[in-house]
Write an enzyme that holds these catalytic residues in place. Structure first.
Site, PDB file in Angstrom:
ATOM      1  N   ARG A 103       0.940  -1.179  -0.208  1.00  0.00           N
ATOM      2  CA  ARG A 103       0.130   0.267  -0.260  1.00  0.00           C
ATOM      3  C   ARG A 103       1.121   0.903  -0.285  1.00  0.00           C
ATOM      4  O   ARG A 103       0.337   2.550  -0.209  1.00  0.00           O
ATOM      5  CB  ARG A 103      -1.007  -0.029   1.112  1.00  0.00           C
ATOM      6  CG  ARG A 103      -2.061   1.273   0.914  1.00  0.00           C
ATOM      7  CD  ARG A 103      -2.918   1.040   1.928  1.00  0.00           C
ATOM      8  NE  ARG A 103      -2.704   0.251   2.992  1.00  0.00           N
ATOM      9  CZ  ARG A 103      -2.600   0.905   4.600  1.00  0.00           C
ATOM     10  NH1 ARG A 103      -1.926   1.605   4.570  1.00  0.00           N
ATOM     11  NH2 ARG A 103      -2.425  -0.199   5.974  1.00  0.00           N
ATOM     12  N   TYR A 129     -16.428  18.654 -14.267  1.00  0.00           N
ATOM     13  CA  TYR A 129     -16.125  17.631 -13.428  1.00  0.00           C
ATOM     14  C   TYR A 129     -16.942  16.639 -12.615  1.00  0.00           C
ATOM     15  O   TYR A 129     -16.994  17.081 -11.476  1.00  0.00           O
ATOM     16  CB  TYR A 129     -14.990  16.259 -14.219  1.00  0.00           C
ATOM     17  CG  TYR A 129     -15.409  15.393 -13.574  1.00  0.00           C
ATOM     18  CD1 TYR A 129     -15.849  14.275 -14.639  1.00  0.00           C
ATOM     19  CD2 TYR A 129     -14.518  14.629 -12.480  1.00  0.00           C
ATOM     20  CE1 TYR A 129     -16.560  12.988 -14.305  1.00  0.00           C
ATOM     21  CE2 TYR A 129     -14.988  12.545 -12.289  1.00  0.00           C
ATOM     22  CZ  TYR A 129     -16.225  12.115 -13.449  1.00  0.00           C
ATOM     23  OH  TYR A 129     -15.929  10.478 -12.594  1.00  0.00           O
ATOM     24  N   ASP A 151      -7.135  20.566 -13.201  1.00  0.00           N
ATOM     25  CA  ASP A 151      -7.382  19.205 -13.724  1.00  0.00           C
ATOM     26  C   ASP A 151      -6.891  19.235 -15.092  1.00  0.00           C
ATOM     27  O   ASP A 151      -6.994  20.556 -15.625  1.00  0.00           O
ATOM     28  CB  ASP A 151      -8.614  18.773 -13.702  1.00  0.00           C
ATOM     29  CG  ASP A 151      -9.263  17.475 -13.977  1.00  0.00           C
ATOM     30  OD1 ASP A 151      -8.732  17.296 -14.750  1.00  0.00           O
ATOM     31  OD2 ASP A 151     -10.410  17.063 -13.487  1.00  0.00           O
ATOM     32  N   LYS A 170      -8.373   8.828 -19.281  1.00  0.00           N
ATOM     33  CA  LYS A 170      -8.551   9.024 -20.175  1.00  0.00           C
ATOM     34  C   LYS A 170      -7.576   9.109 -21.392  1.00  0.00           C
ATOM     35  O   LYS A 170      -7.220   8.284 -21.367  1.00  0.00           O
ATOM     36  CB  LYS A 170      -9.788  11.068 -19.940  1.00  0.00           C
ATOM     37  CG  LYS A 170     -10.447  11.100 -18.846  1.00  0.00           C
ATOM     38  CD  LYS A 170     -11.805   9.883 -19.381  1.00  0.00           C
ATOM     39  CE  LYS A 170     -12.950  10.111 -18.006  1.00  0.00           C
ATOM     40  NZ  LYS A 170     -12.468  10.163 -16.546  1.00  0.00           N
TER      41      LYS A 170
END
Length: 394
Positions: free
Chosen positions: A56, A109, A185, A210
């Protein structure tokens, strides 16, 4: 990694996407980094800085992508890969102190807006939404005369889905003067088209799902910063909240990144061609694409971007038998090559009416269709669009 940041700074980004994140060059070593599947690592005694320790905390398969993205964004520190774009959003929003003010675009978004709205509803932060293309309005929200200053300015440019263009550098300066962190972003633009760190942003966010991965086969997110203190906070959040990437997804994303320059070149050129043709079609009520000289964000985009992206939005005109929203739905159903699906930035061209999503802001017109242009032959894409638009007359 074999390509240093210093060397990368002297190369074209088109070369960096191919060369960055490669293993060190030694005899019989692989050209591509391997996938490491392990939940833990050998070690005894106390952990030191740089020790992997546990799955992790780190994975060697993340490192090449994180380094490549940092080089592309011009960052001084490795990026951070996350399980999804929203996991990266969550980590970035954790930088807002308790009770702090977040200024966010009205058209962001939808997932980012929903998360911020829910945090505001719980009293964790104060949310102020604003038209990010209206520089004076943003400045007024950052440091209102009768209220407390913002803790974070969230920028999207172009915005999703309205394609508004922010003056990133001016807003970053104003935000810093107000004492706010700036998160941008950069999903729509990618670092090949826009580098927000060079324009004053503190943190850059990507939905790796994306354009960066580019093949609609992984879900990942990433953050990049040159601020060591902010990176340490973001890394801690990723470790404690567990929003980590799978090693196979990270490996796929790096493989997808290798063709980013070619994909962006093709899709941007096709988007420009389609936008020009759609702008004069009688069935199209309006169009947003920053590459059009008539677009309100054109001059600003030209000044801070190395292209105009490959997303465009159209609004369908109503007629005597159907509303604009119904016309948009019919258009999408009539297409054969374009794929009616959410998401964007893949090799295939995707299209959807955005207000079909209940989380989409009501300020997004219900007849708006968002189009993500892929790498297919542009004439084939146009032929499909043209026949679908013609079907509205039947």
């Amino acid at each position: 990694m074999s390509l240093s940041r210093e060397h990368a700074a002297d190369l074209s980004p088109d070369t960096v996407v191919v060369a960055a994140g490669r293993p060190e060059r030694s005899h019989d070593q692989p050209v591509n980094p391997p996938i490491v599947l392990s939940s833990t690592y050998f070690g005894t005694g106390a952990l030191s800085d740089g020790d992997r320790g546990y799955g992790r905390y780190a994975n060697p398969t993340w490192d090449p992508f994180e380094e490549a993205l940092a080089q592309l964004e011009g960052a001084e520190l490795p990026g951070l890969l996350y399980a999804s774009g929203l996991a990266a959003v969550s980590s970035a929003l954790s930088l807002v102190p308790a009770g702090g003010v977040l200024v966010m675009p009205t058209h962001s978004y939808a997932g980012s807006l929903v998360m911020a709205t829910e945090l505001a509803a719980k009293g964790i932060l104060e949310l102020r939404t604003v038209d990010i293309a209206d520089t004076d309005a943003v400045k007024a929200q950052l440091a209102p005369a009768d209220g407390k200053a913002a803790s974070m300015l969230w920028i999207e440019s172009p915005t999703n889905p309205m394609l508004g263009i922010a003056d990133v550098q001016t807003l970053a300066t104003a935000a810093h003067e107000a004492g706010a962190i700036v998160v941008t972003d950069n999903t729509f633009s990618t670092p090949l088209v826009q580098q927000p760190l060079s324009l004053g942003s503190d943190v850059v966010l990507h939905s790796v799902t994306k354009y960066l991965a580019g093949h609609s086969d992984v879900v990942l997110g990433a953050l990049v910063t040159s601020n060591a203190e902010l990176r340490a906070e973001l890394l801690h959040h990723r470790i404690i909240h567990g929003g980590i990437a799978g090693p196979f997804e990270a490996w796929l994303a790096l493989r997808g990144l290798r063709t980013l320059a070619l994909r962006i070149e093709r899709s941007q050129a096709s988007a420009a061609t389609l936008a020009e043709r759609l702008s004069t079609h009688p069935r199209v009520e309006s169009i947003r694409f920053p590459g059009l000289p008539t677009d309100p964000g054109h001059e600003r985009a030209k000044s801070q971007m190395k292209g105009f992206g490959s997303i465009l939005c159209i609004q369908l005109a109503a007629d005597g038998t159907r509303s604009g929203a119904d016309a948009a739905d019919q258009l999408v159903r009539a297409l054969h090559l374009w794929i009616p699906a959410t998401s964007l930035g893949g090799v295939e061209s995707l299209i959807e009416r955005r207000r079909r999503h209940t989380a989409e802001p009501l300020s997004v017109p219900d007849n708006l269709v968002r189009m993500s242009v892929g790498i297919e032959n542009v004439e084939d894409l146009w032929t499909d669009l043209e026949q679908a638009l013609t079907s509205l007359d039947r």
